[in-house]
Design a protein around this motif. Structure first.
Motif, PDB file in Angstrom:
ATOM      1  N   GLU A  57       1.106  -1.224  -0.108  1.00 43.48           N
ATOM      2  CA  GLU A  57       0.093  -0.073  -0.042  1.00 43.48           C
ATOM      3  C   GLU A  57       1.064   1.247  -0.244  1.00 43.48           C
ATOM      4  O   GLU A  57       1.654   1.285   0.820  1.00 43.48           O
ATOM      5  N   LEU A  58       0.625   2.171  -1.184  1.00 43.09           N
ATOM      6  CA  LEU A  58       1.511   3.386  -1.090  1.00 43.09           C
ATOM      7  C   LEU A  58       0.607   4.462  -0.885  1.00 43.09           C
ATOM      8  O   LEU A  58      -0.731   4.385  -1.078  1.00 43.09           O
ATOM      9  N   THR A  59       1.104   5.502  -0.223  1.00 44.02           N
ATOM     10  CA  THR A  59       0.510   6.804  -0.020  1.00 44.02           C
ATOM     11  C   THR A  59       0.419   7.540  -1.313  1.00 44.02           C
ATOM     12  O   THR A  59       1.024   7.335  -2.467  1.00 44.02           O
ATOM     13  N   ARG A  60      -0.526   8.650  -1.408  1.00 53.89           N
ATOM     14  CA  ARG A  60      -0.689   9.049  -2.638  1.00 53.89           C
ATOM     15  C   ARG A  60       0.672   9.819  -3.155  1.00 53.89           C
ATOM     16  O   ARG A  60       1.033   9.757  -4.202  1.00 53.89           O
ATOM     17  N   ASP A  61       1.505  10.542  -2.034  1.00 56.09           N
ATOM     18  CA  ASP A  61       2.936  10.825  -2.449  1.00 56.09           C
ATOM     19  C   ASP A  61       3.786  10.171  -2.808  1.00 56.09           C
ATOM     20  O   ASP A  61       4.690  10.196  -3.802  1.00 56.09           O
ATOM     21  N   GLN A  62       3.788   8.523  -2.254  1.00 57.85           N
ATOM     22  CA  GLN A  62       4.569   7.589  -2.670  1.00 57.85           C
ATOM     23  C   GLN A  62       4.207   7.141  -4.107  1.00 57.85           C
ATOM     24  O   GLN A  62       5.190   6.813  -4.904  1.00 57.85           O
ATOM     25  N   LEU A  63       2.873   7.045  -4.488  1.00 58.36           N
ATOM     26  CA  LEU A  63       2.370   6.726  -5.847  1.00 58.36           C
ATOM     27  C   LEU A  63       2.789   7.872  -7.015  1.00 58.36           C
ATOM     28  O   LEU A  63       3.169   7.546  -7.969  1.00 58.36           O
ATOM     29  N   LYS A  64       2.644   9.193  -6.488  1.00 60.24           N
ATOM     30  CA  LYS A  64       2.963  10.264  -7.427  1.00 60.24           C
ATOM     31  C   LYS A  64       4.565   9.890  -7.657  1.00 60.24           C
ATOM     32  O   LYS A  64       5.200  10.159  -8.864  1.00 60.24           O
ATOM     33  N   SER A  65       5.550   9.795  -6.485  1.00 58.50           N
ATOM     34  CA  SER A  65       6.847   9.472  -6.777  1.00 58.50           C
ATOM     35  C   SER A  65       7.045   8.284  -7.677  1.00 58.50           C
ATOM     36  O   SER A  65       8.010   8.219  -8.634  1.00 58.50           O
ATOM     37  N   LEU A  66       6.155   7.351  -7.459  1.00 57.88           N
ATOM     38  CA  LEU A  66       6.289   6.086  -8.263  1.00 57.88           C
ATOM     39  C   LEU A  66       6.175   6.631  -9.812  1.00 57.88           C
ATOM     40  O   LEU A  66       7.082   6.274 -10.658  1.00 57.88           O
ATOM     41  N   TRP A  67       5.251   7.083 -10.021  1.00 54.44           N
ATOM     42  CA  TRP A  67       4.806   7.753 -11.485  1.00 54.44           C
ATOM     43  C   TRP A  67       6.086   8.276 -12.116  1.00 54.44           C
ATOM     44  O   TRP A  67       6.514   8.192 -13.150  1.00 54.44           O
ATOM     45  N   LEU A  68       6.662   9.345 -11.318  1.00 52.13           N
ATOM     46  CA  LEU A  68       7.627  10.209 -11.850  1.00 52.13           C
ATOM     47  C   LEU A  68       8.795   9.433 -12.074  1.00 52.13           C
ATOM     48  O   LEU A  68       9.604   9.482 -12.934  1.00 52.13           O
ATOM     49  N   HIS A  69       9.394   8.302 -11.303  1.00 47.32           N
ATOM     50  CA  HIS A  69      10.399   7.360 -11.349  1.00 47.32           C
ATOM     51  C   HIS A  69      10.200   6.291 -12.473  1.00 47.32           C
ATOM     52  O   HIS A  69      11.166   5.818 -13.106  1.00 47.32           O
ATOM     53  N   ARG A  70       9.038   6.236 -12.780  1.00 48.25           N
ATOM     54  CA  ARG A  70       8.683   5.113 -13.942  1.00 48.25           C
ATOM     55  C   ARG A  70       9.254   6.054 -15.318  1.00 48.25           C
ATOM     56  O   ARG A  70       9.573   5.498 -16.085  1.00 48.25           O
ATOM     57  N   ALA A  71       8.566   7.223 -15.244  1.00 50.22           N
ATOM     58  CA  ALA A  71       9.038   8.156 -16.239  1.00 50.22           C
ATOM     59  C   ALA A  71      10.658   8.246 -16.364  1.00 50.22           C
ATOM     60  O   ALA A  71      11.292   8.152 -17.514  1.00 50.22           O
ATOM     61  N   VAL A  72      11.491   8.343 -15.524  1.00 46.82           N
ATOM     62  CA  VAL A  72      12.972   8.261 -15.077  1.00 46.82           C
ATOM     63  C   VAL A  72      13.238   7.034 -15.767  1.00 46.82           C
ATOM     64  O   VAL A  72      14.217   6.975 -16.537  1.00 46.82           O
ATOM     65  N   ALA A  73      12.781   5.766 -15.435  1.00 46.34           N
ATOM     66  CA  ALA A  73      13.004   4.571 -15.976  1.00 46.34           C
ATOM     67  C   ALA A  73      12.991   4.465 -17.350  1.00 46.34           C
ATOM     68  O   ALA A  73      13.873   4.040 -18.170  1.00 46.34           O
ATOM     69  N   GLY A  74      12.114   5.023 -18.174  1.00 44.66           N
ATOM     70  CA  GLY A  74      11.981   5.150 -19.589  1.00 44.66           C
ATOM     71  C   GLY A  74      13.158   5.869 -19.992  1.00 44.66           C
ATOM     72  O   GLY A  74      13.983   5.516 -21.044  1.00 44.66           O
ATOM     73  N   ARG A  75      13.682   7.094 -19.318  1.00 43.96           N
ATOM     74  CA  ARG A  75      14.611   7.929 -19.842  1.00 43.96           C
ATOM     75  C   ARG A  75      16.003   7.153 -19.611  1.00 43.96           C
ATOM     76  O   ARG A  75      16.975   7.028 -20.487  1.00 43.96           O
TER      77      ARG A  75
END
Length: 167
Positions: A57-75
């Protein structure tokens, strides 16, 4: 006798829970994705940490960070040398600013992940595990995403979050 959530598991027991090989569990431990303690020469893992890998279970902030870091993974997969060099430079700067305390501990964990290579970094950037979520809170990937991409990811996340909460 019923087991406690704080039970320590062997790597074989953790592999059974995760439906993976024991070697995969060892690899997760070595890459810093799955925390463990040593009992003699053996690794032991908290049952709660293993179960968190299944669906943490992730908090809203942790989920937002996950989304950003998935974009970093693409880079990262598009230009691993540049992204890892940027992260290493940021990490050195952050370690100078935070030489002590909990931030220093998480930054040292990042150093270990970066030293382990692209696959280990991708695992942390995209994992829902509690440990990866904590690592992302002290991320050395600032500046990797162009601002337009960062804003697009944040907007998409906000829209998704709103829709899921209304459902």
């Amino acid at each position: 006798m019923e087991s406690s959530p704080d039970d320590l598991l062997t790597t074989t027991e953790a592999a059974t829970l995760l439906r993976s090989s024991r070697q995969h569990v060892v690899d997760l431990c070595e890459r810093g994705v799955l925390p463990f303690v040593r009992v003699g020469t053996h690794r032991r893992l908290a049952r709660a940490d293993v179960l968190a890998l299944l669906r943490p279970e992730l908090t809203r902030d942790q989920l937002k960070s996950l989304w950003l870091h998935r974009a970093v993974a693409g880079r990262l997969v598009a230009d691993p040398d540049d992204v890892l060099a940027n992260a290493a430079e940021n990490l050195r700067r952050l370690q100078r600013v935070h030489p002590d305390g909990m931030a220093a501990m998480w930054l040292e964990r990042w150093r270990q992940v970066l030293d382990a290579g692209v696959e280990a970094v991708l695992e942390v950037l995209t994992s829902r595990s509690r440990d990866a979520a904590e690592l992302r809170q002290n991320s050395p990937f600032a500046g990797v995403l162009p601002e337009s991409t960062r804003q697009a990811v944040l907007a998409a996340f906000a829209e998704r979050w709103r829709r899921e909460r209304m459902a």
